[in-house]
Design a protein around this motif. Structure first.
Motif, PDB file in Angstrom:
ATOM      1  N   MET A 140       5.029  -9.850   5.275  1.00 28.69           N
ATOM      2  CA  MET A 140       4.352  -9.262   4.078  1.00 28.69           C
ATOM      3  C   MET A 140       4.986  -9.899   2.874  1.00 28.69           C
ATOM      4  N   GLU A 141       4.099 -10.094   1.952  1.00 26.16           N
ATOM      5  CA  GLU A 141       4.567 -10.625   0.695  1.00 26.16           C
ATOM      6  C   GLU A 141       5.324  -9.769  -0.122  1.00 26.16           C
ATOM      7  N   HIS A 169      -6.127  -1.779   4.661  1.00 29.29           N
ATOM      8  CA  HIS A 169      -5.112  -0.925   5.182  1.00 29.29           C
ATOM      9  C   HIS A 169      -4.214  -0.428   4.045  1.00 29.29           C
ATOM     10  N   PHE A 170      -4.587   0.887   3.452  1.00 23.38           N
ATOM     11  CA  PHE A 170      -4.139   1.155   1.992  1.00 23.38           C
ATOM     12  C   PHE A 170      -2.641   1.414   1.898  1.00 23.38           C
ATOM     13  N   GLU A 171      -2.281   1.679   3.180  1.00 23.85           N
ATOM     14  CA  GLU A 171      -0.650   2.061   3.194  1.00 23.85           C
ATOM     15  C   GLU A 171       0.153   0.598   2.921  1.00 23.85           C
ATOM     16  N   GLU A 172      -0.225  -0.116   3.784  1.00 22.72           N
ATOM     17  CA  GLU A 172       0.448  -1.487   3.603  1.00 22.72           C
ATOM     18  C   GLU A 172       0.065  -2.232   2.256  1.00 22.72           C
ATOM     19  N   TYR A 173      -1.071  -2.146   1.709  1.00 21.79           N
ATOM     20  CA  TYR A 173      -1.487  -2.721   0.365  1.00 21.79           C
ATOM     21  C   TYR A 173      -0.531  -1.988  -0.417  1.00 21.79           C
ATOM     22  N   SER A 177      -3.537  -9.619   9.251  1.00 21.40           N
ATOM     23  CA  SER A 177      -2.624  -8.370   9.613  1.00 21.40           C
ATOM     24  C   SER A 177      -1.397  -8.612   8.761  1.00 21.40           C
ATOM     25  N   PRO A 178      -0.848  -7.527   8.329  1.00 19.47           N
ATOM     26  CA  PRO A 178      -1.345  -6.199   8.523  1.00 19.47           C
ATOM     27  C   PRO A 178      -2.263  -5.519   7.458  1.00 19.47           C
ATOM     28  N   LEU A 179      -2.414  -6.194   6.456  1.00 18.79           N
ATOM     29  CA  LEU A 179      -3.418  -5.552   5.237  1.00 18.79           C
ATOM     30  C   LEU A 179      -4.759  -5.146   5.908  1.00 18.79           C
TER      31      LEU A 179
END
Length: 490
Positions: free
Chosen positions: A1-2, A52-56, A37-39
């Motif tokens: 993840m960035e 995926h708002f939690e990952e965002y 994934s996982p966005l």
């Protein structure tokens, strides 16, 4: 993840605040557009993907600050190949008229308020402009989304562009929607085509939306990226079909172009009548819960419009049937008399069929239908366009006379031809409880729209008989569609 990207808290309205905010919007759009994934999760409702708002939230701070109380979010992504270069698409997106033409059924109106920058050194790289737009869903039960936003264009590499939008409204002063970083990533591929990745991220006040449409809108089907991509493909599909030497070779190219333009005008007029967009001045005649909404407007220009009062009646109803199956039934010639209460005696034979693709499974088609029905000087015919994709289906039609058809055949300009479209819009929908619409049950939301000319010159000239007549047309159409759906289930 960035790693987490630091974003501003609120976009200022002053010009000198635009550049930094839009740079961050472009950066965010590019990152979420190219990461999987996982966005992103596959969207089973209408194609494409949902965010995926939690990952965002772990990777990005909101460009527009904290979401207003009572607002919800939807964010979707969809991709497709478009037969146009990335630079050509950028030019079209920066031109309000071309942008609206590409998305006739989606955009009610749009304009450029201010051009802040045309780009750098003869390129559109760095172009920045303040715009506004009305984004519509074809139903009287769903408010039009009105945005004021900054649009920026940034060339990331040769043949790779990002066009990003960011709302300049704060969402707190009567606004029902605001646009988080949205737009598209355009990448050139061989043969002059582009891969377009569209991202639509909006926060809106859900309480303003009918329960029938909430699940549909939450999923992104009707305002999301898949709908924008579908509309874009239909636009270029029509342009390609008009110039194709192999698709319907018995029709001249000028004729196909003229027919396509007339159908585009018809779609635009009907959307304006249902959604009350485009700056037309409508007056309310009847607007009560559970009844058809009837509006009226005065037409006095005489160019491209009939002279008199146009009455618009719209009504959305839940039908317990799959929307694609129902769409197919409504196009069955023997069933037309059940739902088309005005023109079914005219629309009996296909004089011209102009499919938008050589693929026989493609449902998109423009037709001219006729029978032996005449006025004193002209034969009466019906211009009709039918479209369908994963986000919904549309049947739009209007009477035309043989003189207009002759103009089309000769490839002439038909912008002066008056049209009064009627329509059926069919989308997936859910019941909200009560008789005939069990809560949460999947079916179709059907929007019926009629536009009828009244020969008076003021809204006060409308009679109770005229209002009752258009009400009765809507009622008979609803009953006919329900009868078709009921017979199909037996």
């Amino acid at each position: 993840m960035e790693a987490q990207v630091q974003m501003g808290i609120n976009i200022p309205i002053q010009r000198n605040g635009y550049l930094g905010q839009t740079s961050r919007a472009v950066e965010e759009l590019l990152k979420i557009g190219l990461v999987d994934s996982p966005l992103w999760n596959r969207n089973v409702e209408g194609g494409g993907e949902t965010l995926h708002f939690e990952e965002y939230g772990k990777a990005f701070l909101p460009c527009l600050g904290r979401k207003p109380r009572g607002f919800v979010s939807d964010a979707t992504r969809a991709s497709s190949v478009v037969p146009m270069s990335s630079s050509t698409l950028v030019e079209a997106l920066l031109d309000a008229n071309q942008w609206r033409e590409m998305f006739t059924s989606v955009i009610g109106s749009c304009s450029t308020i201010e051009v802040i920058s045309n780009g750098n050194e003869g390129s559109r790289d760095g172009a920045l402009q303040l715009m506004n737009a009305e984004i519509q869903l074809i139903s009287p039960l769903v408010p039009v989304r009105v945005f004021k936003f900054i649009r920026s264009a940034k060339q990331q590499a040769e043949g790779l562009w990002v066009v990003a939008d960011l709302s300049v409204d704060d969402g707190l002063e009567g606004n029902l929607t605001r646009r988080c970083p949205s737009g598209c990533i355009l990448r050139d591929i061989p043969n002059g085509f582009s891969m377009v990745t569209w991202i639509e991220h909006v926060e809106y006040k859900e309480q303003s939306v009918s329960h029938h449409y909430r699940q549909l809108i939450r999923s992104g089907v009707r305002f999301g990226a898949q709908r924008w991509i579908g509309a874009l493909l239909r636009h270029y599909e029509g342009l390609s079909a008009a110039t194709s030497p192999t698709l319907h070779p018995d029709l001249y190219e000028d004729m196909k172009i003229s027919l396509n333009r007339l159908a585009r005008r018809m779609i635009g007029i009907f959307c304006a009548g249902v959604c009350l967009t485009g700056g037309q001045k409508w007056e309310s005649v009847v607007d009560a819960p559970g009844r058809p909404r009837i509006m009226a407007r005065k037409c006095i220009s005489g160019f491209g419009e009939a002279f008199g009062i146009v009455m618009s009646a719209t009504y959305s109803v839940w039908i317990p049937a799959n929307y694609q199956h129902l769409y197919g039934l409504l196009l069955t010639k023997d069933l037309r008399s059940l739902w088309d209460v005005i023109y079914h005696r005219i629309a009996t034979e296909n004089m011209i069929d102009f499919p938008m693709s050589e693929d026989e499974s493609n449902p998109n088609c423009i037709s001219i239908l006729h029978s032996n029905t005449y006025t004193k000087d002209n034969q009466i015919m019906v211009l009709q366009e039918t479209t369908s994709d994963m986000t919904g289906s549309l049947i739009v039609y209007a009477t035309v006379v043989s003189q207009t058809v002759s103009m089309v055949i000769r490839g002439e300009d038909t912008s002066s031809v008056a049209l009064l479209p009627s329509e059926l819009s069919i989308v997936p929908g859910y019941g909200e409880g009560g008789a005939g619409a069990p809560s949460g049950k999947r079916g179709s939301m059907v929007t019926i729209g009629y536009q009828i000319l009244h020969q008076g010159i003021a809204s006060s000239d409308l009679t109770l008989e005229a209002i009752k007549s258009i009400n009765d047309m809507v009622t008979r159409t609803v009953l006919g569609i329900k009868e078709i759906a009921r017979a199909a289930r037996q």
